[in-house]
Scaffold this motif. Sequence first.
Motif, PDB file in Angstrom:
ATOM      1  N   ILE A   2      54.526  73.333  65.593  1.00 13.95           N
ATOM      2  CA  ILE A   2      54.282  74.596  64.892  1.00 13.95           C
ATOM      3  C   ILE A   2      55.059  74.632  63.595  1.00 13.95           C
ATOM      4  CG2 ILE A   2      56.181  75.740  66.075  1.00 13.95           C
ATOM      5  CD1 ILE A   2      54.485  78.325  65.952  1.00 13.95           C
ATOM      6  N   THR A   3      54.456  75.218  62.582  1.00 11.94           N
ATOM      7  CA  THR A   3      55.085  75.370  61.271  1.00 11.94           C
ATOM      8  C   THR A   3      54.963  76.829  60.855  1.00 11.94           C
ATOM      9  OG1 THR A   3      54.543  73.123  60.572  1.00 11.94           O
ATOM     10  CG2 THR A   3      55.038  74.737  58.839  1.00 11.94           C
ATOM     11  N   LEU A   4      56.097  77.441  60.505  1.00 10.89           N
ATOM     12  CA  LEU A   4      56.080  78.835  60.064  1.00 10.89           C
ATOM     13  C   LEU A   4      56.721  78.956  58.688  1.00 10.89           C
ATOM     14  CD1 LEU A   4      57.062  80.723  63.316  1.00 10.89           C
ATOM     15  CD2 LEU A   4      54.809  80.446  62.312  1.00 10.89           C
ATOM     16  N   ILE A   5      56.130  79.808  57.869  1.00  2.71           N
ATOM     17  CA  ILE A   5      56.647  80.048  56.525  1.00  2.71           C
ATOM     18  C   ILE A   5      57.203  81.481  56.470  1.00  2.71           C
ATOM     19  CG2 ILE A   5      56.161  80.100  54.067  1.00  2.71           C
ATOM     20  CD1 ILE A   5      55.834  77.369  55.389  1.00  2.71           C
ATOM     21  N   LEU A   6      58.468  81.579  56.170  1.00  2.00           N
ATOM     22  CA  LEU A   6      59.139  82.880  56.098  1.00  2.00           C
ATOM     23  C   LEU A   6      59.169  83.381  54.664  1.00  2.00           C
ATOM     24  CD1 LEU A   6      60.965  85.071  57.377  1.00  2.00           C
ATOM     25  CD2 LEU A   6      62.905  83.597  56.882  1.00  2.00           C
ATOM     26  N   GLY A   7      58.761  84.629  54.457  1.00  2.00           N
ATOM     27  CA  GLY A   7      58.776  85.216  53.126  1.00  2.00           C
ATOM     28  C   GLY A   7      60.140  85.834  52.832  1.00  2.00           C
TER      29      GLY A   7
END
Length: 217
Positions: free
Chosen positions: A207-212
């Motif tokens: 899984i890959t998540l991008i945090l703003g």
Amino acid sequence: MDRLTRSRGVRAVTVPAAVGLLAAAAVIATQAPQAAASSGNTVTVAYPVHGSTYLDVPNTTVSLGPGTLSTTLNLKTATLTANLTLPPATVSFREFGLIPVSATTEFIQAAATTGKVNVNTGAVTSTSKIILKITRMSVAGLPVPVGGSCESATPAVITATSRPGFSVVAGGKLTGTYTVPPFSGCGLAGLLSPLINESIAGPGNTITLILGAAKTA
């Protein structure tokens, strides 16, 4: 159906990854307190989140989010707890290249996500425990009755870590791995469970998540 199940796995995975992002948020709170709401030794911040998860068995990638990641950081112990809110995820594909299949999945937190923040580098590590649940499924446009308790018999344990270039203030990327546990209670008398497990359960999922950027919670 195999891919549908995988879609469900994807959903569950998203939550854990979000936890990692939350940890990052905690760090941000430490370095940029003006961006978070604080109370005593704790700081709470929220981050916009999106990303994707790769399911190994069906060999497919599913988009996740957009959602919101809310985390509370204990500035004294450099530990955190987090919660992730994401809309239901629907995956569509053609089985054998011919039969259209779609599935709607959601995740249920079995326990709060926990993690640690390196106050010197801003690196984040986290662990999440998520129950994966399939709520709707259709094959060739026809609904498949999965019932109200088609879910993983045990929680999926997801670990996530921040990647190089991650910024506790501006956000960045977190990645993790997980195993999709076997499902139970799917369909009449659980008859669909074996088919779903053959299609989705197993290790090798990422899984890959991008945090703003952090926002006041």
